[in-house]
Scaffold this active site. Structure first.
Site, PDB file in Angstrom:
ATOM      1  N   LYS A 135      -6.386  -8.793   6.365  1.00  0.00           N
ATOM      2  CA  LYS A 135      -7.727  -8.478   5.875  1.00  0.00           C
ATOM      3  C   LYS A 135      -8.183  -9.547   4.894  1.00  0.00           C
ATOM      4  O   LYS A 135      -7.367 -10.158   4.211  1.00  0.00           O
ATOM      5  CB  LYS A 135      -7.712  -7.129   5.136  1.00  0.00           C
ATOM      6  CG  LYS A 135      -7.765  -5.927   6.056  1.00  0.00           C
ATOM      7  CD  LYS A 135      -8.033  -4.677   5.212  1.00  0.00           C
ATOM      8  CE  LYS A 135      -7.895  -3.405   6.022  1.00  0.00           C
ATOM      9  NZ  LYS A 135      -7.960  -2.199   5.173  1.00  0.00           N
ATOM     10  N   SER A 147     -14.199   2.600  -0.637  1.00  0.00           N
ATOM     11  CA  SER A 147     -14.293   1.223  -1.137  1.00  0.00           C
ATOM     12  C   SER A 147     -15.304   0.435  -0.307  1.00  0.00           C
ATOM     13  O   SER A 147     -16.049  -0.393  -0.852  1.00  0.00           O
ATOM     14  CB  SER A 147     -12.926   0.535  -1.063  1.00  0.00           C
ATOM     15  OG  SER A 147     -12.007   1.185  -1.896  1.00  0.00           O
TER      16      SER A 147
HETATM   17  O1  PNS Z   1      -6.324   2.222   1.234  1.00  0.00           O
HETATM   18  P1  PNS Z   1      -5.905   2.117   2.678  1.00  0.00           P
HETATM   19  O2  PNS Z   1      -6.296   0.769   3.236  1.00  0.00           O
HETATM   20  O3  PNS Z   1      -6.427   3.257   3.493  1.00  0.00           O
HETATM   21  O4  PNS Z   1      -4.298   2.202   2.690  1.00  0.00           O
HETATM   22  C1  PNS Z   1      -3.557   2.136   3.893  1.00  0.00           C
HETATM   23  C2  PNS Z   1      -2.053   1.982   3.596  1.00  0.00           C
HETATM   24  C3  PNS Z   1      -1.806   0.846   2.637  1.00  0.00           C
HETATM   25  C4  PNS Z   1      -1.513   3.253   2.992  1.00  0.00           C
HETATM   26  C5  PNS Z   1      -1.313   1.744   4.954  1.00  0.00           C
HETATM   27  O5  PNS Z   1      -2.041   0.802   5.693  1.00  0.00           O
HETATM   28  C6  PNS Z   1       0.099   1.228   4.763  1.00  0.00           C
HETATM   29  O6  PNS Z   1       0.955   1.906   4.236  1.00  0.00           O
HETATM   30  N1  PNS Z   1       0.323  -0.017   5.199  1.00  0.00           N
HETATM   31  C7  PNS Z   1       1.603  -0.675   5.070  1.00  0.00           C
HETATM   32  C8  PNS Z   1       2.163  -1.000   6.457  1.00  0.00           C
HETATM   33  C9  PNS Z   1       2.845   0.232   7.036  1.00  0.00           C
HETATM   34  O7  PNS Z   1       3.800   0.750   6.489  1.00  0.00           O
HETATM   35  N2  PNS Z   1       2.357   0.716   8.174  1.00  0.00           N
HETATM   36  C10 PNS Z   1       3.000   1.855   8.827  1.00  0.00           C
HETATM   37  C11 PNS Z   1       2.090   2.951   9.129  1.00  0.00           C
HETATM   38  S1  PNS Z   1       1.319   2.621  10.684  1.00  0.00           S
END
Ligand code: PNS
Length: 162
Positions: A41, A129
């Protein structure tokens, strides 16, 4: 000692996130709010900026620590020996997405990472956000969405002086 992680992008942190942080910090002994360093991103704020913003916005909460992570949440949580993730739910659309992530995390941690959901307070149910950035990018009023110091930093990113 019950510890939890509240992971997210926090780009930028909103009153909705801060509401979840405050309430989760009253439930758990220690809360680590962790900013995802997502290379795919293009964020408005760097990870370092987001960490600093969160530190300032949660300075009155002694059991809240701010951190950042890259990679999978399950690996990060295992490294920190934390077994609960906190996420906020605004609406049913959040639920479908969050349910999938929570179940994935539970599976890939072999049951070592559970997710606890807090429903967002109604006054912040509309907030995200992305909408904050959209409104600020057109110099709209975001004073009810983010703390003043965060608002000033957001307008500055879009080249507005308010
Ligand atoms: O604030 P957000 O962008 O909705 O948060 C999303 C988040 C950070 C919680 C999620 O994308 C995440 O934990 N990403 C880390 C990668 C991961 O562990 N992915 C596995 C789940 S598919």
């Amino acid at each position: 000692m019950k510890a939890a992680i509240y992971p997210g992008s926090f780009d930028p942190v909103t009153y909705g996130h801060l509401d979840i942080i405050r309430r989760a910090s009253a439930i758990f002994d220690e809360l680590t709010v962790s900013v995802l360093n997502n290379k795919t991103k293009t964020p408005l704020f760097s990870v370092e900026e987001r960490v600093k913003i969160l530190e300032k916005a949660t300075a009155d909460l002694p059991n809240v620590t701010i951190d950042s992570f890259s990679g999978l949440l399950v690996d990060y949580a295992a490294r920190k020996d934390i077994h609960v993730a906190v996420r906020g739910l605004r609406a049913i659309t959040d639920f479908e997405y969050e349910l999938q992530i929570a179940q994935t995390n539970r599976k890939f941690s072999n049951g070592n990472l559970d997710t606890v959901f807090l429903t967002t307070s109604l006054e912040y149910a509309y907030l995200s956000s992305s909408t904050v950035k959209e409104i600020a990018s057109f110099n709209g009023d975001i004073s009810e969405c983010v703390p003043d110091f965060v608002g000033r930093m957001i307008y500055e990113k879009y080249g507005y002086k308010r």
